[in-house]
Design an enzyme around this catalytic site. Structure first.
Site, PDB file in Angstrom:
ATOM      1  CG  ASP A  52     -30.785   0.972  18.007  1.00 18.23           C
ATOM      2  OD1 ASP A  52     -30.655   2.199  17.851  1.00 18.23           O
ATOM      3  OD2 ASP A  52     -29.807   0.204  18.133  1.00 18.23           O
ATOM      4  CG  HIS A  53     -31.424   1.463  22.681  1.00 17.71           C
ATOM      5  ND1 HIS A  53     -31.470   0.261  21.999  1.00 17.71           N
ATOM      6  CD2 HIS A  53     -30.185   1.542  23.230  1.00 17.71           C
ATOM      7  CE1 HIS A  53     -30.310  -0.364  22.155  1.00 17.71           C
ATOM      8  NE2 HIS A  53     -29.510   0.405  22.890  1.00 17.71           N
ATOM      9  CB  CYS A  90     -28.778   1.512  14.937  1.00 18.80           C
ATOM     10  SG  CYS A  90     -27.389   1.041  13.902  1.00 18.80           S
ATOM     11  N   GLY A  91     -26.990   3.157  16.552  1.00 13.55           N
ATOM     12  CA  GLY A  91     -25.845   3.879  17.089  1.00 13.55           C
ATOM     13  C   GLY A  91     -24.844   4.250  16.017  1.00 13.55           C
ATOM     14  CB  THR A  92     -22.534   2.318  14.072  1.00 12.93           C
ATOM     15  OG1 THR A  92     -23.290   1.110  13.866  1.00 12.93           O
ATOM     16  CG2 THR A  92     -21.728   2.225  15.359  1.00 12.93           C
ATOM     17  N   GLY A  93     -25.397   3.075  12.613  1.00 14.76           N
ATOM     18  CA  GLY A  93     -26.042   2.889  11.311  1.00 14.76           C
ATOM     19  C   GLY A  93     -25.677   1.564  10.671  1.00 14.76           C
ATOM     20  N   GLY A 120     -25.537  -1.862  12.071  1.00 16.61           N
ATOM     21  CA  GLY A 120     -26.388  -3.031  12.302  1.00 16.61           C
ATOM     22  C   GLY A 120     -27.736  -2.905  11.633  1.00 16.61           C
ATOM     23  CG  HIS A 167     -23.351   6.123  -8.778  1.00 21.01           C
ATOM     24  ND1 HIS A 167     -21.980   5.958  -8.862  1.00 21.01           N
ATOM     25  CD2 HIS A 167     -23.625   7.260  -9.450  1.00 21.01           C
ATOM     26  CE1 HIS A 167     -21.454   6.949  -9.564  1.00 21.01           C
ATOM     27  NE2 HIS A 167     -22.432   7.765  -9.925  1.00 21.01           N
ATOM     28  NE  ARG A 171     -21.608   4.445 -15.319  1.00 18.41           N
ATOM     29  CZ  ARG A 171     -21.904   5.738 -15.284  1.00 18.41           C
ATOM     30  NH1 ARG A 171     -22.803   6.234 -16.125  1.00 18.41           N
ATOM     31  NH2 ARG A 171     -21.309   6.550 -14.432  1.00 18.41           N
ATOM     32  CG  HIS A 172     -25.601   4.237 -12.257  1.00 18.90           C
ATOM     33  ND1 HIS A 172     -24.328   3.912 -11.848  1.00 18.90           N
ATOM     34  CD2 HIS A 172     -25.526   5.489 -12.778  1.00 18.90           C
ATOM     35  CE1 HIS A 172     -23.520   4.933 -12.098  1.00 18.90           C
ATOM     36  NE2 HIS A 172     -24.218   5.896 -12.660  1.00 18.90           N
TER      37      HIS A 172
HETATM   38  C1  RB5 Z   1     -26.706  -0.519  20.391  1.00 21.63           C
HETATM   39  O1  RB5 Z   1     -25.936  -0.441  21.541  1.00 21.63           O
HETATM   40  C2  RB5 Z   1     -25.797  -0.542  19.152  1.00 21.63           C
HETATM   41  O2  RB5 Z   1     -25.076  -1.712  19.106  1.00 21.63           O
HETATM   42  C3  RB5 Z   1     -26.617  -0.340  17.900  1.00 21.63           C
HETATM   43  O3  RB5 Z   1     -27.320   0.841  17.988  1.00 21.63           O
HETATM   44  C4  RB5 Z   1     -25.840  -0.261  16.596  1.00 21.63           C
HETATM   45  O4  RB5 Z   1     -24.813   0.684  16.675  1.00 21.63           O
HETATM   46  C5  RB5 Z   1     -25.432  -1.545  16.006  1.00 21.63           C
HETATM   47  O5  RB5 Z   1     -24.934  -1.625  14.886  1.00 21.63           O
END
Ligand code: RB5
Length: 149
Positions: A11-12, A68-71, A73, A101, A135-136
């Site tokens: 995403d952005h 994404c921002g956190t990975g 979502g 694994h 096993r994996h």
């Molecule tokens: C976008 O603002 C943010 O919510 C998205 O990139 C992500 O971090 C969601 O999990």
């Protein structure tokens, strides 16, 4: 047909890191399929996660990188599909173990959380590590075919 190409999508919020990683992988000789997004305009991460799932299903690519921002979502969205095993990684150890694994076929990274050098190391490790099998394989098979609940 299964390809050896690698897809990248974000995403952005993940766009800067995704762009860096696409160039990094091309410089290493990989064929890279860029599924977007293409800039800093706000978009919805599930749309790009779903494009990754489509590319894996089609066999257009063998592995993927999602940012994404956190990975969070984008990995949650991609994992809605049983043929996707997207692993959110923050370090080289998880990047190795998700292959050994979990036979992860997608690495997810938090573009607002991880440094570029560490992200590159994670992707390189992810691509270089083989699945451990044994096993994996039994456990991964259970994830691919979950029981009706
Ligand atoms: C976008 O603002 C943010 O919510 C998205 O990139 C992500 O971090 C969601 O999990």
């Amino acid at each position: 047909m299964t390809s050896a190409a690698i897809a990248v999508a974000s995403d952005h919020a993940g766009f800067p890191l995704k762009s860096d990683l696409a160039e990094f992988l091309r410089d290493k000789g990989f064929e890279v399929v860029d599924l977007g997004t293409d800039g800093s305009e706000s978009v919805d991460y599930p749309d790009f996660a779903f494009e990754m799932a489509r590319a894996l299903k089609d066999g257009r690519v063998a592995r993927g990188v999602l940012v994404c921002g956190t990975g969070l979502g984008i990995s949650i969205a991609a994992n809605r599909y049983p043929w996707v095993r997207a692993a959110l990684c923050h370090d080289v150890t998880t990047a190795r173990l998700c292959r050994e694994h979990n036979d992860a076929n997608v690495i997810a990274l938090g573009g607002r959380l991880i440094g570029v050098e560490l992200a590159r190391d994670c992707v390189e490790t992810f691509l270089a590590t083989e699945f451990g099998g044994d096993r994996h394989a039994r456990r991964v098979g259970k994830m691919t075919n979950p029981p009706e609940l």
